[in-house]
Design a protein around this motif. Structure first.
Motif, PDB file in Angstrom:
ATOM      1  N   MET A   1       0.797  -1.196   0.000  1.00 22.86           N
ATOM      2  CA  MET A   1       0.000   0.000   0.000  1.00 22.86           C
ATOM      3  C   MET A   1       0.842   1.262   0.000  1.00 22.86           C
ATOM      4  O   MET A   1       0.317   2.333  -0.242  1.00 22.86           O
ATOM      5  N   LEU A   2       2.126   1.148   0.277  1.00 22.08           N
ATOM      6  CA  LEU A   2       2.960   2.351   0.303  1.00 22.08           C
ATOM      7  C   LEU A   2       3.148   2.938  -1.083  1.00 22.08           C
ATOM      8  O   LEU A   2       3.060   4.155  -1.251  1.00 22.08           O
ATOM      9  N   HIS A   3       3.423   2.111  -2.061  1.00 21.32           N
ATOM     10  CA  HIS A   3       3.665   2.623  -3.410  1.00 21.32           C
ATOM     11  C   HIS A   3       2.460   3.401  -3.952  1.00 21.32           C
ATOM     12  O   HIS A   3       2.629   4.529  -4.422  1.00 21.32           O
ATOM     13  N   PRO A   4       1.241   2.847  -3.899  1.00 20.43           N
ATOM     14  CA  PRO A   4       0.105   3.633  -4.397  1.00 20.43           C
ATOM     15  C   PRO A   4      -0.076   4.951  -3.639  1.00 20.43           C
ATOM     16  O   PRO A   4      -0.433   5.964  -4.229  1.00 20.43           O
ATOM     17  N   ALA A   5       0.174   4.945  -2.347  1.00 22.60           N
ATOM     18  CA  ALA A   5      -0.012   6.175  -1.567  1.00 22.60           C
ATOM     19  C   ALA A   5       1.020   7.228  -1.941  1.00 22.60           C
ATOM     20  O   ALA A   5       0.679   8.381  -2.191  1.00 22.60           O
ATOM     21  N   PHE A   6       2.296   6.845  -1.978  1.00 23.19           N
ATOM     22  CA  PHE A   6       3.352   7.817  -2.259  1.00 23.19           C
ATOM     23  C   PHE A   6       3.423   8.187  -3.732  1.00 23.19           C
ATOM     24  O   PHE A   6       3.435   9.361  -4.087  1.00 23.19           O
ATOM     25  N   GLU A   7       3.482   7.209  -4.610  1.00 29.85           N
ATOM     26  CA  GLU A   7       3.641   7.488  -6.037  1.00 29.85           C
ATOM     27  C   GLU A   7       2.320   7.853  -6.713  1.00 29.85           C
ATOM     28  O   GLU A   7       2.264   8.773  -7.505  1.00 29.85           O
ATOM     29  N   GLY A   8       1.272   7.117  -6.424  1.00 29.10           N
ATOM     30  CA  GLY A   8       0.007   7.343  -7.109  1.00 29.10           C
ATOM     31  C   GLY A   8      -0.783   8.532  -6.582  1.00 29.10           C
ATOM     32  O   GLY A   8      -1.413   9.245  -7.347  1.00 29.10           O
ATOM     33  N   GLY A  10       0.579  10.865  -4.204  1.00 32.37           N
ATOM     34  CA  GLY A  10       1.431  11.978  -3.790  1.00 32.37           C
ATOM     35  C   GLY A  10       1.491  12.199  -2.290  1.00 32.37           C
ATOM     36  O   GLY A  10       1.729  13.320  -1.833  1.00 32.37           O
ATOM     37  N   ALA A  11       1.312  11.147  -1.501  1.00 32.13           N
ATOM     38  CA  ALA A  11       1.371  11.286  -0.044  1.00 32.13           C
ATOM     39  C   ALA A  11       2.742  11.770   0.405  1.00 32.13           C
ATOM     40  O   ALA A  11       3.754  11.446  -0.206  1.00 32.13           O
ATOM     41  N   ARG A  12       2.769  12.562   1.462  1.00 28.68           N
ATOM     42  CA  ARG A  12       4.029  13.030   2.060  1.00 28.68           C
ATOM     43  C   ARG A  12       4.456  12.160   3.226  1.00 28.68           C
ATOM     44  O   ARG A  12       5.635  12.075   3.541  1.00 28.68           O
ATOM     45  N   SER A  13       3.494  11.503   3.876  1.00 25.56           N
ATOM     46  CA  SER A  13       3.799  10.581   4.971  1.00 25.56           C
ATOM     47  C   SER A  13       2.627   9.614   5.135  1.00 25.56           C
ATOM     48  O   SER A  13       1.534   9.866   4.648  1.00 25.56           O
ATOM     49  N   MET A  14       2.910   8.511   5.814  1.00 26.27           N
ATOM     50  CA  MET A  14       1.891   7.481   6.046  1.00 26.27           C
ATOM     51  C   MET A  14       2.004   7.017   7.488  1.00 26.27           C
ATOM     52  O   MET A  14       3.091   6.951   8.034  1.00 26.27           O
ATOM     53  N   THR A  15       0.883   6.671   8.080  1.00 26.90           N
ATOM     54  CA  THR A  15       0.867   6.066   9.402  1.00 26.90           C
ATOM     55  C   THR A  15       0.191   4.717   9.273  1.00 26.90           C
ATOM     56  O   THR A  15      -0.904   4.618   8.720  1.00 26.90           O
ATOM     57  N   ALA A  18      -0.871  -1.324  11.375  1.00 27.60           N
ATOM     58  CA  ALA A  18      -0.658  -2.764  11.268  1.00 27.60           C
ATOM     59  C   ALA A  18       0.095  -3.330  12.463  1.00 27.60           C
ATOM     60  O   ALA A  18       0.037  -4.520  12.720  1.00 27.60           O
ATOM     61  N   MET A  19       0.809  -2.503  13.181  1.00 28.86           N
ATOM     62  CA  MET A  19       1.572  -2.957  14.337  1.00 28.86           C
ATOM     63  C   MET A  19       0.963  -2.365  15.602  1.00 28.86           C
ATOM     64  O   MET A  19       0.196  -1.406  15.545  1.00 28.86           O
ATOM     65  N   ALA A  20       1.331  -2.923  16.741  1.00 25.13           N
ATOM     66  CA  ALA A  20       0.809  -2.426  18.011  1.00 25.13           C
ATOM     67  C   ALA A  20       1.117  -0.947  18.190  1.00 25.13           C
ATOM     68  O   ALA A  20       0.275  -0.170  18.597  1.00 25.13           O
ATOM     69  N   ALA A  21       2.354  -0.567  17.885  1.00 29.45           N
ATOM     70  CA  ALA A  21       2.743   0.851  17.928  1.00 29.45           C
ATOM     71  C   ALA A  21       2.632   1.385  16.507  1.00 29.45           C
ATOM     72  O   ALA A  21       3.262   0.870  15.600  1.00 29.45           O
ATOM     73  N   ASP A  22       1.800   2.396  16.309  1.00 29.51           N
ATOM     74  CA  ASP A  22       1.641   2.957  14.965  1.00 29.51           C
ATOM     75  C   ASP A  22       2.990   3.411  14.428  1.00 29.51           C
ATOM     76  O   ASP A  22       3.744   4.103  15.099  1.00 29.51           O
ATOM     77  N   ALA A  23       3.307   2.999  13.212  1.00 32.88           N
ATOM     78  CA  ALA A  23       4.578   3.357  12.565  1.00 32.88           C
ATOM     79  C   ALA A  23       4.319   4.451  11.545  1.00 32.88           C
ATOM     80  O   ALA A  23       3.406   4.332  10.733  1.00 32.88           O
TER      81      ALA A  23
END
Length: 52
Positions: A1-8, A10-15, A18-23
């Motif tokens: 899901m990172l590639h579509p968000a960043f490349e498709g 234009g996201a600047r950051s993602m949270t 999926a893990m106990a501590a949000d990454a």
């Protein structure tokens, strides 16, 4: 899901929840660790759903 968000979309950051501590990952961090080539197709018709 990172590639579509960043490349498709234009996201600047993602949270990720999926893990106990949000990454959180910014675009520069993602670009520095990309190792698998990905081709994104068919996103154009859905861009309006994301306000783009």
């Amino acid at each position: 899901m990172l590639h579509p968000a960043f490349e498709g979309l234009g996201a600047r950051s993602m949270t990720s929840g999926a893990m106990a501590a949000d990454a959180r990952l910014d675009r520069a961090g993602w670009e520095a660790h990309r190792t698998v080539p990905v081709e994104l197709r068919g996103l154009e018709p859905a861009l309006a759903l994301f306000g783009l």
